[in-house]
Design a protein around this motif. Structure first.
Motif, PDB file in Angstrom:
ATOM      1  N   ARG A 198       1.245  -1.021  -0.045  1.00  0.00           N
ATOM      2  CA  ARG A 198       0.377  -0.033  -0.398  1.00  0.00           C
ATOM      3  C   ARG A 198       1.546   1.243   0.188  1.00  0.00           C
ATOM      4  NH1 ARG A 198      -5.027  -1.816   1.952  1.00  0.00           N
ATOM      5  NH2 ARG A 198      -5.619  -0.085   0.465  1.00  0.00           N
TER       6      ARG A 198
ATOM      7  N   SER B 165      -8.905   0.183   4.995  1.00  0.00           N
ATOM      8  CA  SER B 165      -9.659  -0.624   4.892  1.00  0.00           C
ATOM      9  C   SER B 165      -9.379  -0.101   3.104  1.00  0.00           C
ATOM     10  CB  SER B 165     -11.306   0.445   5.035  1.00  0.00           C
ATOM     11  OG  SER B 165     -10.359   1.652   4.069  1.00  0.00           O
ATOM     12  N   PRO B 166     -10.217  -0.857   2.205  1.00  0.00           N
ATOM     13  CA  PRO B 166      -9.830  -0.903   0.594  1.00  0.00           C
ATOM     14  C   PRO B 166      -9.739   0.206  -0.051  1.00  0.00           C
ATOM     15  CG  PRO B 166     -11.422  -3.222   1.664  1.00  0.00           C
ATOM     16  CD  PRO B 166     -11.264  -1.848   3.118  1.00  0.00           C
ATOM     17  N   ASP B 167     -10.894   1.018   0.586  1.00  0.00           N
ATOM     18  CA  ASP B 167     -10.571   2.358  -0.329  1.00  0.00           C
ATOM     19  C   ASP B 167      -9.315   3.159   0.241  1.00  0.00           C
ATOM     20  OD1 ASP B 167     -11.540   3.155   2.431  1.00  0.00           O
ATOM     21  OD2 ASP B 167     -13.171   4.040   1.871  1.00  0.00           O
ATOM     22  N   GLY B 168      -8.764   2.473   1.289  1.00  0.00           N
ATOM     23  CA  GLY B 168      -7.523   3.641   1.850  1.00  0.00           C
ATOM     24  C   GLY B 168      -7.712   4.494   2.816  1.00  0.00           C
ATOM     25  N   THR B 169      -8.304   4.423   3.367  1.00  0.00           N
ATOM     26  CA  THR B 169      -8.970   4.834   4.632  1.00  0.00           C
ATOM     27  C   THR B 169      -8.620   4.077   5.958  1.00  0.00           C
ATOM     28  OG1 THR B 169     -11.134   4.238   4.960  1.00  0.00           O
ATOM     29  CG2 THR B 169     -11.103   6.723   3.896  1.00  0.00           C
TER      30      THR B 169
ATOM     31  N   GLU C 209      -8.992   2.294   9.794  1.00  0.00           N
ATOM     32  CA  GLU C 209      -9.734   2.056  10.361  1.00  0.00           C
ATOM     33  C   GLU C 209      -9.451   1.616  11.998  1.00  0.00           C
ATOM     34  OE1 GLU C 209     -11.900  -0.365   8.157  1.00  0.00           O
ATOM     35  OE2 GLU C 209     -13.343   0.691   7.302  1.00  0.00           O
TER      36      GLU C 209
ATOM     37  N   SER D  74      -3.790   8.380   4.673  1.00  0.00           N
ATOM     38  CA  SER D  74      -5.106   7.383   3.325  1.00  0.00           C
ATOM     39  C   SER D  74      -3.391   7.105   2.712  1.00  0.00           C
ATOM     40  CB  SER D  74      -5.876   8.653   2.688  1.00  0.00           C
ATOM     41  OG  SER D  74      -4.776   9.360   2.678  1.00  0.00           O
ATOM     42  N   TYR D  75      -4.415   6.003   2.059  1.00  0.00           N
ATOM     43  CA  TYR D  75      -3.018   4.597   1.176  1.00  0.00           C
ATOM     44  C   TYR D  75      -4.326   4.897   0.244  1.00  0.00           C
ATOM     45  CZ  TYR D  75      -1.284   3.796   5.611  1.00  0.00           C
ATOM     46  OH  TYR D  75      -0.439   3.778   6.841  1.00  0.00           O
TER      47      TYR D  75
ATOM     48  N   PRO E 141      -6.277   2.521  -2.778  1.00  0.00           N
ATOM     49  CA  PRO E 141      -6.965   1.949  -2.701  1.00  0.00           C
ATOM     50  C   PRO E 141      -6.277  -0.126  -2.915  1.00  0.00           C
ATOM     51  CG  PRO E 141      -8.171   3.591  -4.570  1.00  0.00           C
ATOM     52  CD  PRO E 141      -5.988   4.287  -3.477  1.00  0.00           C
TER      53      PRO E 141
ATOM     54  N   GLU F 295      -7.768  -4.028  -3.077  1.00  0.00           N
ATOM     55  CA  GLU F 295      -8.430  -4.694  -3.461  1.00  0.00           C
ATOM     56  C   GLU F 295      -8.858  -5.198  -1.985  1.00  0.00           C
ATOM     57  OE1 GLU F 295      -8.705  -8.217  -5.907  1.00  0.00           O
ATOM     58  OE2 GLU F 295      -7.729  -6.658  -7.157  1.00  0.00           O
TER      59      GLU F 295
ATOM     60  N   SER G  57      -8.137  -5.258   2.427  1.00  0.00           N
ATOM     61  CA  SER G  57      -7.959  -4.326   3.354  1.00  0.00           C
ATOM     62  C   SER G  57      -6.301  -4.935   4.426  1.00  0.00           C
ATOM     63  CB  SER G  57      -8.798  -4.439   4.924  1.00  0.00           C
ATOM     64  OG  SER G  57     -10.315  -4.223   5.336  1.00  0.00           O
TER      65      SER G  57
END
Length: 110
Positions: A28, A58-62, A64, A89-90, A92, A94, A96
């Motif tokens: 990532r 998360s997969p969307d890069g946030t 958690e 943020s990261y 994206p 597929e 986590s």
């Protein structure tokens, strides 16, 4: 003095970024990183220390579920590091990425 402490903190944080989570460097890419603010009360009292945060991306890069898993002194830097890492943020992906850790060192440098 506040700016000096923050500058040293940022250097310590970025120097440890890849050693703290080697799998992250391969999987990532960070797209946004924010250094925590030095807590004013700790700065006024000359308190230095560190906090280690464990989190999931998360997969969307946030980021958690950030949790402080180690700190010295306890409870002093928690709010600052959690607030900062929640703004990271990261790229994206597929799936986590779980179990990442980041150490934040707080030093006044004086």
């Amino acid at each position: 003095m506040y700016k000096t402490g923050t500058m040293i903190l940022a250097v310590a944080m970025s120097a440890m970024a890849f050693s703290a989570a080697p799998a992250l460097a391969q999987d990532r890419e960070r797209t946004s990183v924010e250094a925590p603010d030095y807590p004013r009360g700790a700065e006024r009292r000359g308190v230095e220390g560190y906090a280690v945060v464990e989190y999931t991306v998360s997969p969307d890069g946030t980021v958690e579920n950030p949790t402080v898993v180690e700190a010295q002194p306890e409870g002093v830097f928690d709010r600052a590091v959690l607030s900062a890492i929640e703004g990271w943020s990261y790229a994206p992906a597929e799936a986590s990425t779980e179990g990442l850790t980041q150490r934040f060192d707080f030093s006044l440098g004086g």
